[in-house]
Design an enzyme around this catalytic site. Sequence first.
Site, PDB file in Angstrom:
ATOM      1  N   GLU A   1      -4.940  -8.803  -0.208  1.00 14.85           N
ATOM      2  CA  GLU A   1      -5.850  -8.307   0.883  1.00 14.85           C
ATOM      3  C   GLU A   1      -7.453  -8.366   0.536  1.00 14.85           C
ATOM      4  O   GLU A   1      -7.615  -7.475  -0.278  1.00 14.85           O
ATOM      5  CB  GLU A   1      -5.541  -7.091   1.404  1.00 14.85           C
ATOM      6  CG  GLU A   1      -4.042  -7.117   2.336  1.00 14.85           C
ATOM      7  CD  GLU A   1      -3.622  -5.976   3.144  1.00 14.85           C
ATOM      8  OE1 GLU A   1      -4.557  -5.250   3.519  1.00 14.85           O
ATOM      9  OE2 GLU A   1      -2.666  -5.835   3.029  1.00 14.85           O
TER      10      GLU A   1
ATOM     11  N   GLU B   1       0.850  -1.188   0.016  1.00 18.65           N
ATOM     12  CA  GLU B   1      -0.062   0.062   0.006  1.00 18.65           C
ATOM     13  C   GLU B   1       0.760   1.317   0.169  1.00 18.65           C
ATOM     14  O   GLU B   1       0.702   2.197   0.906  1.00 18.65           O
ATOM     15  CB  GLU B   1      -0.888   0.021   1.074  1.00 18.65           C
ATOM     16  CG  GLU B   1      -1.783  -1.108   1.062  1.00 18.65           C
ATOM     17  CD  GLU B   1      -3.316  -1.144   1.841  1.00 18.65           C
ATOM     18  OE1 GLU B   1      -3.190  -0.201   2.778  1.00 18.65           O
ATOM     19  OE2 GLU B   1      -4.167  -1.794   1.758  1.00 18.65           O
TER      20      GLU B   1
HETATM   21  O1  AHR Z   1      -5.401  -5.817   6.871  1.00 18.00           O
HETATM   22  C1  AHR Z   1      -5.254  -4.690   7.743  1.00 18.00           C
HETATM   23  C2  AHR Z   1      -4.572  -3.287   6.969  1.00 18.00           C
HETATM   24  O2  AHR Z   1      -5.458  -2.951   5.878  1.00 18.00           O
HETATM   25  C3  AHR Z   1      -3.257  -3.722   6.389  1.00 18.00           C
HETATM   26  O3  AHR Z   1      -2.226  -3.697   7.171  1.00 18.00           O
HETATM   27  C4  AHR Z   1      -3.128  -2.653   5.257  1.00 18.00           C
HETATM   28  O4  AHR Z   1      -2.413  -3.205   4.136  1.00 18.00           O
HETATM   29  C5  AHR Z   1      -4.629  -2.567   4.633  1.00 18.00           C
HETATM   30  O5  AHR Z   1      -4.884  -1.183   4.847  1.00 18.00           O
END
Ligand code: AHR
Length: 500
Positions: free
Chosen positions: A303, A173
């Site tokens: 994610e 990110e």
């Molecule tokens: O999964 C929680 C968070 O969500 C992670 O650390 C990040 O990569 C995303 O914003």
Amino acid sequence: MFRLYVNPQNRKGHINKEIQGHFSEHLGRCIYEGLYVGEDSPIPNTNGMRNDVVNALKEMQIPVLRWPGGCFADEYHWMDGVGPKESRKRMINTHWGGVVEDNSFGTHEYMELCRQLGCKTYINGNVGSGTVREMSEWVEYMTFEGVSPMAELRKKNGHEAPYRVDYFGVGNENWGCGGNMNPEYYGNLYRNYQTYVRTYDSKKPIYKIACGPNVDDYEWTEGVLKTLYRGAGKENGLLDGISLHYYTHPEGWEVKGSATDFDEKVWYKTLSKTLYMETLIKQHGAILDQYDKERKVGMIVDEWGTWFTCEPGTNPGFLYQQNTMRDALVAGINLNIFNKHCDRVKMANIAQLVNVLQAVILTDGDKMLLTPTYHVFNMYKHHQDAELLDSYIETETIGLEEEYQVPNLSESVSLGKDGKIHITLNNLSAEKDYEIEGIFAQTKIQAVKGTVLTDEMHAHNTFDAPNKVHTQTFDDCRIKDNTISFTIPACSVLHLEVTV
Ligand code: AHR
């Protein structure tokens, strides 16, 4: 009645087992308490890893585990987590909950966990606050077999043989918590950093993943790829995969909403927002197609999952949430989408493994429970390393609000390594059962057996009633030549194993 058409003769692609991957971050009680309790804990463990959790994850055939973050990855300095535990740095986990991070779980512990799980490794490196040298030395530390300062240090720290790193993420990110960069800047940093993520053993290549977009940020995808494919970039770029992050939060990022207290409108809203994953894969995939003409670069959805308001009374920085039949449907729908796009989606990692967001396992002291999402993964495991089959299901549109209509059914079908045909079917209706007729082209069906997960939409497991939501045998299937007929119950995830 709704017809499901399957053509066993038409194989559409290979379903990488990593599509059913997981993610564990130094966040809340995921690593500490959830996975790792330390050798001296009264909770039964092997080299510090909880035996109950490890056994459940092995049963589910966890294929790959991403670590150490997440946002934590771009603040993580790996040297803090190696060497004698008593001299490891103690610090505050400023990103998640402001608790003390004692670094007792570091590289060696992660590798030990993956060894016990029998899963592949996916390390996420630090671009946001780390140096090229730091990243390069971490890879050398983990994977170099010959004589080198880092290999010597690894040996001194107790591990003679190199570890295997299967996947390596170059930042996380970086458009946000990983450095607030713009795509061109990150793209240039990626080019630089990835150069030193060296594969030391050509028989064990490291698959390099660039930080991709958040949700529908197509500008990011375009900007990064343009930078990576510019000028001196190799014909197929400098990357093996590019990530995509998309969470389902029905009430929007600010409000999120309760994990257990929701009405039928929110049920359909949640499922409708989940289905948006398919649009994202197609749209980002279309951009990728322009650069990666041979379609070799994987889309890595590292994610995904539900993100609700955390459980009342828990640390808001710990992201602890319950998990209902709604989560089961979210998991089933997403996994079906990934299967259908297995030509592009090469890995996906639900967030997160234990006690955080859409977890497959929740723990409380020495107690552990399996969530509805766990049961879905356990049913879908038959798709791991299977061949996607051509399939199509008739659907009708259902829902309570015009904006959040969904198809009543979602499916994917594969030819498993066991030679059986595996169907995973979701009924998105909160209350209606449906008659299904499955028609298999030119195929005589010998036998069918099934497993179903079904309950009312709020149903979930608690530490007092850990088996409230559980899978049941599904044997109500009629066979006639090349067709099977059955009724799929409302609010359910079904797995059918068909012998032909
Ligand atoms: O999964 C929680 C968070 O969500 C992670 O650390 C990040 O990569 C995303 O914003």
